[in-house]
Design an enzyme around this catalytic site. Structure first.
Site, PDB file in Angstrom:
ATOM      1  N   ASP A   1       9.308  37.756 -65.854  1.00 42.43           N
ATOM      2  CA  ASP A   1       8.242  38.488 -66.580  1.00 42.43           C
ATOM      3  C   ASP A   1       7.600  39.488 -65.495  1.00 42.43           C
ATOM      4  O   ASP A   1       7.215  40.659 -65.641  1.00 42.43           O
ATOM      5  CB  ASP A   1       7.106  37.869 -67.187  1.00 42.43           C
ATOM      6  CG  ASP A   1       7.806  36.950 -68.563  1.00 42.43           C
ATOM      7  OD1 ASP A   1       8.737  37.503 -68.856  1.00 42.43           O
ATOM      8  OD2 ASP A   1       6.980  36.123 -68.959  1.00 42.43           O
ATOM      9  N   GLY A   2       7.244  38.957 -64.114  1.00 43.66           N
ATOM     10  CA  GLY A   2       6.923  40.150 -63.286  1.00 43.66           C
ATOM     11  C   GLY A   2       7.866  41.089 -62.876  1.00 43.66           C
ATOM     12  O   GLY A   2       7.446  42.403 -62.866  1.00 43.66           O
TER      13      GLY A   2
ATOM     14  N   ASN B   1       0.665  43.916 -70.524  1.00 41.17           N
ATOM     15  CA  ASN B   1       0.022  42.464 -70.508  1.00 41.17           C
ATOM     16  C   ASN B   1      -1.706  42.636 -70.929  1.00 41.17           C
ATOM     17  O   ASN B   1      -2.004  42.342 -72.015  1.00 41.17           O
ATOM     18  CB  ASN B   1       0.444  41.706 -69.596  1.00 41.17           C
ATOM     19  CG  ASN B   1       1.562  40.872 -69.679  1.00 41.17           C
ATOM     20  OD1 ASN B   1       2.134  40.838 -70.540  1.00 41.17           O
ATOM     21  ND2 ASN B   1       1.820  40.067 -68.808  1.00 41.17           N
ATOM     22  N   GLU B   2      -2.398  43.030 -69.634  1.00 43.30           N
ATOM     23  CA  GLU B   2      -3.769  43.155 -69.738  1.00 43.30           C
ATOM     24  C   GLU B   2      -4.388  44.051 -68.505  1.00 43.30           C
ATOM     25  O   GLU B   2      -3.487  44.312 -67.707  1.00 43.30           O
ATOM     26  CB  GLU B   2      -4.224  41.721 -69.575  1.00 43.30           C
ATOM     27  CG  GLU B   2      -4.109  40.803 -68.253  1.00 43.30           C
ATOM     28  CD  GLU B   2      -3.111  40.157 -68.085  1.00 43.30           C
ATOM     29  OE1 GLU B   2      -2.707  39.440 -68.939  1.00 43.30           O
ATOM     30  OE2 GLU B   2      -2.619  40.364 -66.949  1.00 43.30           O
TER      31      GLU B   2
ATOM     32  N   TYR C   1      -2.782  35.799 -69.151  1.00 43.69           N
ATOM     33  CA  TYR C   1      -4.092  35.485 -68.531  1.00 43.69           C
ATOM     34  C   TYR C   1      -5.166  35.241 -69.600  1.00 43.69           C
ATOM     35  O   TYR C   1      -6.167  34.283 -69.503  1.00 43.69           O
ATOM     36  CB  TYR C   1      -4.706  36.477 -67.496  1.00 43.69           C
ATOM     37  CG  TYR C   1      -5.889  36.274 -67.193  1.00 43.69           C
ATOM     38  CD1 TYR C   1      -5.929  35.066 -66.141  1.00 43.69           C
ATOM     39  CD2 TYR C   1      -6.912  37.136 -66.895  1.00 43.69           C
ATOM     40  CE1 TYR C   1      -7.173  34.804 -65.672  1.00 43.69           C
ATOM     41  CE2 TYR C   1      -8.323  36.732 -66.066  1.00 43.69           C
ATOM     42  CZ  TYR C   1      -8.196  35.768 -65.542  1.00 43.69           C
ATOM     43  OH  TYR C   1      -9.103  35.479 -64.899  1.00 43.69           O
TER      44      TYR C   1
ATOM     45  N   SER D   1      -5.188  31.578 -70.823  1.00 46.72           N
ATOM     46  CA  SER D   1      -5.942  30.882 -69.823  1.00 46.72           C
ATOM     47  C   SER D   1      -7.369  30.888 -69.937  1.00 46.72           C
ATOM     48  O   SER D   1      -7.987  29.999 -69.435  1.00 46.72           O
ATOM     49  CB  SER D   1      -4.958  31.105 -68.271  1.00 46.72           C
ATOM     50  OG  SER D   1      -5.640  32.586 -67.975  1.00 46.72           O
TER      51      SER D   1
END
Length: 270
Positions: free
Chosen positions: A47-48, A124-125, A165, A168
């Site tokens: 994913d990175g 993502n964020e 994230y 989490s």
């Protein structure tokens, strides 16, 4: 349309082995490599690596599709495994590519000293934190003050990023068909003196957020895996971006299947 492929990969040994095979198969299929003006970007890694590919081509989202090859332990955005390269290239050669699109997050940073604002896109964020000191920030929704936050920081995520994230720190998992963003608190202070909502907020596409910051030079803003230390920041503004990312959907895994596979696994074995 003539298919032109760009490849973004990490440097892990297994990835390098897959790359050699991929280049060979693409040449055999007469599919050209064009790193500058592709219409398909293939990410090889995890994913990175896919996030790196997105940011590399984020200014060309109307022209490019993305697809991912998974060579690591967990690939939320990747539809193909490293041992399926031959089948993948055959489909690229023989099939008309279809696509599915996901929402993105627009991030704008404004400053107190008059310098031009900066704009980013996140898949993502984005997070805001402040060194080793409690962050104090006023949270505005549609320019109306909602709360004064005190804590470690704030996270704003896309629906696909809700599994990263955001999850989490206690945020909800949101299906990407919902065109929205999510604000989640990171270790907020809640006591008799200081109160926040304490729950994550799902913000509609026609709303926007402004996080107004107290003057300080030790803020850090992240946009996906990018760390952006900032000075003289006045506020960070968030909204659902007008741009969207498009993935090849000829073999696109159902979102809830991805979530189940990533976080739960084989129920019968658990």
């Amino acid at each position: 349309m003539t298919l032109k492929v760009a490849i973004v990969a990490n440097q892990e040994p297994q990835t390098l082995r897959v790359l050699n095979q991929l280049y060979h198969l693409l040449a055999e299929a007469n599919i050209p490599i064009d790193q500058d003006q592709p219409n398909l970007v293939i990410s090889v890694g995890g994913d990175g690596t896919l996030l790196s590919a997105f940011h590399r081509y984020s200014e060309h989202l109307e022209e490019v599709l993305f697809m991912g090859v998974h060579t690591g332990h967990l690939g939320f955005y990747t539809d193909w495994r490293d041992y399926e390269i031959e089948e993948m290239v055959q489909k690229l050669r023989d099939e008309t590519l279809t696509s599915t699109s996901y929402p993105l997050l627009e991030v704008r940073i404004t400053y107190t000293d008059g310098q031009p604002e900066r704009r980013f896109l996140a898949l993502n964020e984005s997070t805001i934190k402040r060194g080793n000191t409690t962050m104090v920030a006023d949270v505005y929704i549609r320019d109306e003050l909602f709360e004064r936050f005190r804590g470690d920081g704030l996270s704003v995520s896309t629906p696909t990023g809700s599994t990263a994230y955001n999850k989490s720190v206690g945020g909800a998992v949101i299906h990407p068909s919902i065109n929205a963003m999510q604000l989640a608190e990171i270790a907020s202070l809640n006591n008799r003196l200081f109160r926040t909502l304490g729950s994550s907020l799902v913000i509609a596409a026609d709303d926007w957020l402004k996080i107004a910051l107290q003057p300080s030079g030790d803020y850090f803003v992240t946009v996906d895996q990018l760390d952006i230390p900032q000075d003289q920041m006045a506020a960070v503004h968030y909204r659902v971006a007008k741009e969207r990312i498009r993935f090849v959907s000829n073999r696109h895994m159902h979102f809830w299947h991805r979530v189940q596979d990533a976080f739960i696994g084989d129920i019968e074995k658990s």
